[in-house]
Design a protein around this motif. Sequence first.
Motif, PDB file in Angstrom:
ATOM      1  N   GLN A   1       0.803  -1.213   0.000  1.00 43.29           N
ATOM      2  CA  GLN A   1       0.000   0.000   0.000  1.00 43.29           C
ATOM      3  C   GLN A   1       0.838   1.265   0.000  1.00 43.29           C
ATOM      4  N   ALA A   2       2.067   1.226   0.497  1.00 44.62           N
ATOM      5  CA  ALA A   2       2.899   2.406   0.562  1.00 44.62           C
ATOM      6  C   ALA A   2       3.603   2.702  -0.758  1.00 44.62           C
ATOM      7  N   HIS A   3       3.529   1.811  -1.720  1.00 43.10           N
ATOM      8  CA  HIS A   3       4.212   2.006  -2.995  1.00 43.10           C
ATOM      9  C   HIS A   3       3.574   3.164  -3.760  1.00 43.10           C
ATOM     10  N   PRO A   4       4.391   4.089  -4.295  1.00 46.22           N
ATOM     11  CA  PRO A   4       3.836   5.277  -4.955  1.00 46.22           C
ATOM     12  C   PRO A   4       3.077   4.985  -6.251  1.00 46.22           C
ATOM     13  N   ASP A   5       3.311   3.838  -6.891  1.00 44.31           N
ATOM     14  CA  ASP A   5       2.616   3.523  -8.142  1.00 44.31           C
ATOM     15  C   ASP A   5       1.245   2.904  -7.927  1.00 44.31           C
ATOM     16  N   LEU A   6       0.853   2.636  -6.699  1.00 46.48           N
ATOM     17  CA  LEU A   6      -0.434   1.996  -6.451  1.00 46.48           C
ATOM     18  C   LEU A   6      -1.490   3.043  -6.133  1.00 46.48           C
ATOM     19  N   VAL A   7      -2.705   2.769  -6.590  1.00 44.83           N
ATOM     20  CA  VAL A   7      -3.816   3.695  -6.378  1.00 44.83           C
ATOM     21  C   VAL A   7      -4.837   3.072  -5.438  1.00 44.83           C
ATOM     22  N   ASP A   8      -5.599   3.927  -4.798  1.00 43.97           N
ATOM     23  CA  ASP A   8      -6.659   3.466  -3.905  1.00 43.97           C
ATOM     24  C   ASP A   8      -7.951   3.415  -4.715  1.00 43.97           C
ATOM     25  N   HIS A   9      -8.423   2.209  -4.985  1.00 38.73           N
ATOM     26  CA  HIS A   9      -9.617   2.026  -5.818  1.00 38.73           C
ATOM     27  C   HIS A   9     -10.337   0.760  -5.353  1.00 38.73           C
ATOM     28  N   ASP A  16     -11.089  -4.809 -27.993  1.00 41.08           N
ATOM     29  CA  ASP A  16     -11.297  -6.249 -27.839  1.00 41.08           C
ATOM     30  C   ASP A  16     -10.102  -6.840 -27.105  1.00 41.08           C
ATOM     31  N   ALA A  17     -10.003  -8.137 -27.077  1.00 43.10           N
ATOM     32  CA  ALA A  17      -8.941  -8.810 -26.321  1.00 43.10           C
ATOM     33  C   ALA A  17      -7.545  -8.474 -26.831  1.00 43.10           C
ATOM     34  N   SER A  18      -7.420  -8.056 -28.098  1.00 44.21           N
ATOM     35  CA  SER A  18      -6.097  -7.753 -28.654  1.00 44.21           C
ATOM     36  C   SER A  18      -5.680  -6.301 -28.445  1.00 44.21           C
ATOM     37  N   CYS A  19      -6.520  -5.494 -27.863  1.00 44.16           N
ATOM     38  CA  CYS A  19      -6.221  -4.081 -27.614  1.00 44.16           C
ATOM     39  C   CYS A  19      -4.960  -3.973 -26.754  1.00 44.16           C
ATOM     40  N   ARG A  20      -3.986  -3.139 -27.168  1.00 40.63           N
ATOM     41  CA  ARG A  20      -2.693  -3.032 -26.485  1.00 40.63           C
ATOM     42  C   ARG A  20      -2.760  -2.075 -25.300  1.00 40.63           C
ATOM     43  N   VAL A  21      -2.092  -2.466 -24.214  1.00 39.96           N
ATOM     44  CA  VAL A  21      -2.037  -1.698 -22.973  1.00 39.96           C
ATOM     45  C   VAL A  21      -0.566  -1.578 -22.581  1.00 39.96           C
ATOM     46  N   TRP A  22      -0.141  -0.411 -22.101  1.00 41.45           N
ATOM     47  CA  TRP A  22       1.243  -0.192 -21.711  1.00 41.45           C
ATOM     48  C   TRP A  22       1.321   0.729 -20.501  1.00 41.45           C
ATOM     49  N   ARG A  23       2.508   0.801 -19.867  1.00 43.39           N
ATOM     50  CA  ARG A  23       2.744   1.713 -18.755  1.00 43.39           C
ATOM     51  C   ARG A  23       2.819   3.134 -19.292  1.00 43.39           C
ATOM     52  N   ARG A  24       2.146   4.060 -18.659  1.00 45.50           N
ATOM     53  CA  ARG A  24       2.164   5.464 -19.093  1.00 45.50           C
ATOM     54  C   ARG A  24       3.511   6.112 -18.841  1.00 45.50           C
ATOM     55  N   SER A  25       4.251   5.646 -17.855  1.00 43.55           N
ATOM     56  CA  SER A  25       5.533   6.265 -17.531  1.00 43.55           C
ATOM     57  C   SER A  25       6.598   6.010 -18.589  1.00 43.55           C
ATOM     58  N   SER A  26       6.405   4.973 -19.394  1.00 47.19           N
ATOM     59  CA  SER A  26       7.378   4.686 -20.440  1.00 47.19           C
ATOM     60  C   SER A  26       6.895   5.268 -21.765  1.00 47.19           C
ATOM     61  N   PRO A  27       7.809   5.815 -22.568  1.00 45.83           N
ATOM     62  CA  PRO A  27       7.392   6.413 -23.846  1.00 45.83           C
ATOM     63  C   PRO A  27       6.826   5.383 -24.800  1.00 45.83           C
ATOM     64  N   ARG A  28       5.780   5.734 -25.483  1.00 49.00           N
ATOM     65  CA  ARG A  28       5.116   4.852 -26.451  1.00 49.00           C
ATOM     66  C   ARG A  28       5.604   5.231 -27.841  1.00 49.00           C
ATOM     67  N   ALA A  43      -9.521   0.860 -14.695  1.00 44.84           N
ATOM     68  CA  ALA A  43      -9.305   1.694 -13.511  1.00 44.84           C
ATOM     69  C   ALA A  43      -7.849   2.168 -13.454  1.00 44.84           C
ATOM     70  N   LEU A  44      -6.900   1.305 -13.835  1.00 43.84           N
ATOM     71  CA  LEU A  44      -5.501   1.725 -13.874  1.00 43.84           C
ATOM     72  C   LEU A  44      -5.235   2.688 -15.022  1.00 43.84           C
ATOM     73  N   VAL A  45      -5.979   2.549 -16.114  1.00 42.04           N
ATOM     74  CA  VAL A  45      -5.886   3.518 -17.209  1.00 42.04           C
ATOM     75  C   VAL A  45      -6.410   4.868 -16.720  1.00 42.04           C
ATOM     76  N   ASP A  46      -7.564   4.864 -16.062  1.00 41.91           N
ATOM     77  CA  ASP A  46      -8.147   6.103 -15.528  1.00 41.91           C
ATOM     78  C   ASP A  46      -7.230   6.770 -14.510  1.00 41.91           C
ATOM     79  N   ALA A  47      -6.490   5.965 -13.738  1.00 39.37           N
ATOM     80  CA  ALA A  47      -5.574   6.498 -12.727  1.00 39.37           C
ATOM     81  C   ALA A  47      -4.286   7.043 -13.351  1.00 39.37           C
ATOM     82  N   GLY A  48      -4.094   6.789 -14.634  1.00 37.92           N
ATOM     83  CA  GLY A  48      -2.913   7.305 -15.319  1.00 37.92           C
ATOM     84  C   GLY A  48      -1.701   6.398 -15.265  1.00 37.92           C
ATOM     85  N   LEU A  49      -1.842   5.198 -14.714  1.00 40.18           N
ATOM     86  CA  LEU A  49      -0.711   4.272 -14.640  1.00 40.18           C
ATOM     87  C   LEU A  49      -0.528   3.485 -15.928  1.00 40.18           C
ATOM     88  N   LEU A  50      -1.620   3.216 -16.626  1.00 39.71           N
ATOM     89  CA  LEU A  50      -1.564   2.472 -17.879  1.00 39.71           C
ATOM     90  C   LEU A  50      -2.144   3.315 -19.000  1.00 39.71           C
TER      91      LEU A  50
END
Length: 104
Positions: free
Chosen positions: A25-33, A91-103, A75-82
């Motif tokens: 819970q103390a990790h800065p990358d985690l959100v309260d949801h 659909d199932a093939s839709c790509r997801v990535w970390r927002r902190s890394s350049p796309r 929810a992680l996309v909405d929080a800005g982490l993904l």
Amino acid sequence: MAEIIYGAAMPVRNLVRHMPAGGLQAHPDLVDHPLITPDVQLMLLAAVEETGDAALGDLASAIPDHPQPISAVIALVDAGLLGIDMVSAFDASCRVWRRSSPRL
């Protein structure tokens, strides 16, 4: 696969079971949801970081016991982490990535 400190590979869900309660819970990358506990967040973020990005269907499979796996990812996309590909079909093939890394 995640590596434990002794170097032996183990699945992320096993790694989470061996972590102290409340330690995430103390990790800065985690959100309260309400949909995404720290354990679920860790599993999803680890699955994305394994290869740099992941398919939405693979992320849903990474949390098989979750009652709403797609909602947890969103929810992680909405929080800005993904980030998620908003151009392709959702659909199932839709790509997801970390927002902190350049796309690229």
